[in-house]
Write an enzyme that holds these catalytic residues in place. Structure first.
Site, short mmCIF file in Angstrom:
data_model
loop_
_atom_site.label_atom_id
_atom_site.label_comp_id
_atom_site.label_asym_id
_atom_site.label_seq_id
_atom_site.Cartn_x
_atom_site.Cartn_y
_atom_site.Cartn_z
N ASP A 218 9.50 34.03 16.49
CA ASP A 218 10.61 34.18 15.54
C ASP A 218 10.65 32.95 14.64
O ASP A 218 10.08 31.91 14.97
CB ASP A 218 11.95 34.35 16.28
CG ASP A 218 13.11 34.62 15.31
OD1 ASP A 218 12.91 35.37 14.33
OD2 ASP A 218 14.19 34.06 15.49
N SER A 219 11.38 33.07 13.54
CA SER A 219 11.57 31.92 12.66
C SER A 219 12.37 30.83 13.38
O SER A 219 12.27 29.66 13.02
CB SER A 219 12.31 32.36 11.40
OG SER A 219 13.56 32.90 11.77
N TYR B 124 13.84 32.40 7.41
CA TYR B 124 12.83 33.12 6.63
C TYR B 124 13.50 34.15 5.69
O TYR B 124 12.88 34.63 4.76
CB TYR B 124 11.91 33.91 7.56
CG TYR B 124 10.79 33.16 8.23
CD1 TYR B 124 10.75 31.76 8.25
CD2 TYR B 124 9.76 33.86 8.87
CE1 TYR B 124 9.72 31.09 8.89
CE2 TYR B 124 8.73 33.20 9.51
CZ TYR B 124 8.70 31.82 9.53
OH TYR B 124 7.67 31.18 10.16
N GLY B 125 14.74 34.50 6.02
CA GLY B 125 15.41 35.66 5.43
C GLY B 125 15.40 35.77 3.92
O GLY B 125 15.30 36.86 3.37
N CYS C 222 11.05 39.15 15.12
CA CYS C 222 11.73 38.74 13.89
C CYS C 222 11.61 39.92 12.92
O CYS C 222 10.49 40.34 12.61
CB CYS C 222 11.02 37.51 13.32
SG CYS C 222 11.61 37.00 11.70
N THR D 207 12.42 40.03 9.78
CA THR D 207 11.94 39.62 8.46
C THR D 207 10.41 39.57 8.46
O THR D 207 9.76 40.08 7.55
CB THR D 207 12.55 38.25 8.09
OG1 THR D 207 13.95 38.30 8.34
CG2 THR D 207 12.30 37.91 6.65
N GLU E 193 21.86 29.46 13.71
CA GLU E 193 20.94 28.32 13.84
C GLU E 193 21.71 27.01 13.97
O GLU E 193 21.24 26.06 14.58
CB GLU E 193 20.00 28.24 12.62
CG GLU E 193 18.94 29.33 12.58
CD GLU E 193 17.80 29.12 13.58
OE1 GLU E 193 17.23 28.02 13.65
OE2 GLU E 193 17.47 30.08 14.33
N CYS F 64 18.49 42.09 12.80
CA CYS F 64 18.04 40.70 12.76
C CYS F 64 18.26 40.16 14.17
O CYS F 64 19.33 40.36 14.75
CB CYS F 64 18.84 39.89 11.75
SG CYS F 64 18.51 38.11 11.85
N THR F 65 17.24 39.50 14.70
CA THR F 65 17.31 39.10 16.11
C THR F 65 18.33 38.00 16.38
O THR F 65 18.64 37.71 17.53
CB THR F 65 15.92 38.68 16.63
OG1 THR F 65 15.42 37.64 15.77
CG2 THR F 65 14.97 39.85 16.64
N HIS F 66 18.82 37.38 15.33
CA HIS F 66 19.88 36.38 15.51
C HIS F 66 21.25 37.02 15.73
O HIS F 66 22.15 36.41 16.30
CB HIS F 66 20.01 35.49 14.26
CG HIS F 66 18.94 34.45 14.13
ND1 HIS F 66 17.63 34.75 13.88
CD2 HIS F 66 19.01 33.09 14.22
CE1 HIS F 66 16.94 33.63 13.79
NE2 HIS F 66 17.75 32.61 14.00
N1 DGL Z 1 15.63 36.42 13.26
C1 DGL Z 1 14.94 36.86 12.12
C2 DGL Z 1 15.08 38.34 11.88
O1 DGL Z 1 15.17 39.08 12.84
C3 DGL Z 1 14.96 36.05 10.86
C4 DGL Z 1 16.06 35.19 10.55
C5 DGL Z 1 15.71 34.27 9.40
O2 DGL Z 1 14.87 33.40 9.62
O3 DGL Z 1 16.25 34.45 8.31
O4 DGL Z 1 15.08 38.79 10.78
#
Ligand code: DGL
Length: 283
Positions: free
Chosen positions: A16-17, A48-49, A79, A81, A164, A198-200
């Site tokens: 993941d990012s 990364y978004g 991730c 993205t 984050e 989004c995994t966050h």
């Molecule tokens: N956790 C990532 C996702 O599922 C990316 C979050 C990011 O880096 O913007 O999209």
């Protein structure tokens, strides 16, 4: 940490990012605890978004090459993205040159496979990063499997930085959570199923549920990705053989290992120790 590219067996790589992929890793690990895992968070370059297709692709390819150098045969892009912007190019253009026997899998397809079980109205909402929503990957994948469903996306650019920076449980997060729920439901008031694309975002789930009408079913991806990976390994014994099974897990970050260890321990509810690596010299 020499080059282990040629090893016959390796850990499953999870990328993941930043910290978000830990929400996927913990579900995978609880379903399949006997496998070995390597987690990499590219925290130095997260989020990364809002980055371009080219950049997300380049960063993700660097991560994939690093996992290969660690002996991984199978990598999960945990991730959305990276799954939306880099997966297809890597599968189609890079894997055949790097090693056609290795596999890189994304997490959008396994998530989409689950939704038809939940919706009654046929209206699906997707929260994601700007990159994921703009790519329309969810919409395209959903339409392939379930052409009758309506899909509405909403980009939530502030949510990843909240997570984050460990601000996701603080009162400041409420404003941004409510803002995007209101915007999404204004675009489509018939939504009854909502994908956290989004995994966050599972870290914000308490607040999301607090502001969302109760009848809306929220889908966090981890369980579905874990189930789909197990299924994949059952269907591909030749790959399963290449996945080492000592029940170990190692963590790497492109940023400060101390900071990662502290944050990741919060995410996983147990103490972990990360190591630092530099991947931007690869490819
Ligand atoms: N956790 C990532 C996702 O599922 C990316 C979050 C990011 O880096 O913007 O999209």
């Amino acid at each position: 940490m020499g080059n282990n590219f040629n090893r016959k067996e390796g850990a499953i790589g999870v990328f993941d990012s930043g910290y978000g992929g830990l929400t996927i890793l913990s579900e995978i690990r609880s379903l399949m605890p006997h496998y070995d895992y390597i987690y990499l968070g590219d925290n130095a370059r997260a989020p990364y978004g809002n980055r371009s297709f080219e950049i997300v692709y380049r960063f993700t390819l660097q991560a994939v090459e690093w996992f290969f150098s660690q002996g991984c045969h199978l990598i999960i892009l945990a991730c959305n993205t990276a799954s939306a912007k880099a997966l297809r190019s890597i599968q189609e253009n890079d894997l055949p040159l790097l090693d056609p026997q290795r596999r890189v899998l994304g997490i959008i397809r396994p998530t989409v496979e689950s939704i038809n079980d939940f919706t009654k109205t046929g209206h699906i909402g997707v929260f994601g990063t700007e990159g994921t929503i703009q790519s329309q990957s969810y919409e395209l994948e959903i339409k392939k499997l379930h052409p009758h469903l309506f899909v509405t996306g909403e980009a939530c650019p502030m949510w990843v930085p909240l997570v984050e920076n460990n601000e996701h449980n603080n009162p400041g997060a409420d404003y941004f959570v409510k803002q995007h729920i209101d915007r999404l439901l204004k675009k489509d008031p018939h939504i009854d199923t909502l994908i956290l694309g989004c995994t966050h975002y599972p870290l914000l789930i308490k607040k999301i549920k607090q502001y969302l009408p109760e009848y809306i079913h929220v889908i966090a991806q981890g369980k579905y990705v874990a189930k789909s990976l197990k299924n994949y390994l059952e269907r591909h014994p030749e790959m399963n053989e290449k996945c080492r099974k000592n029940g170990t897990i190692r963590f790497f970050t492109t940023e400060s290992p101390e900071k990662f260890s502290q944050q990741a321990s919060l995410f996983l509810n147990k103490k972990i120790k990360a190591q630092n690596i530099n991947i931007d010299t690869l490819c």
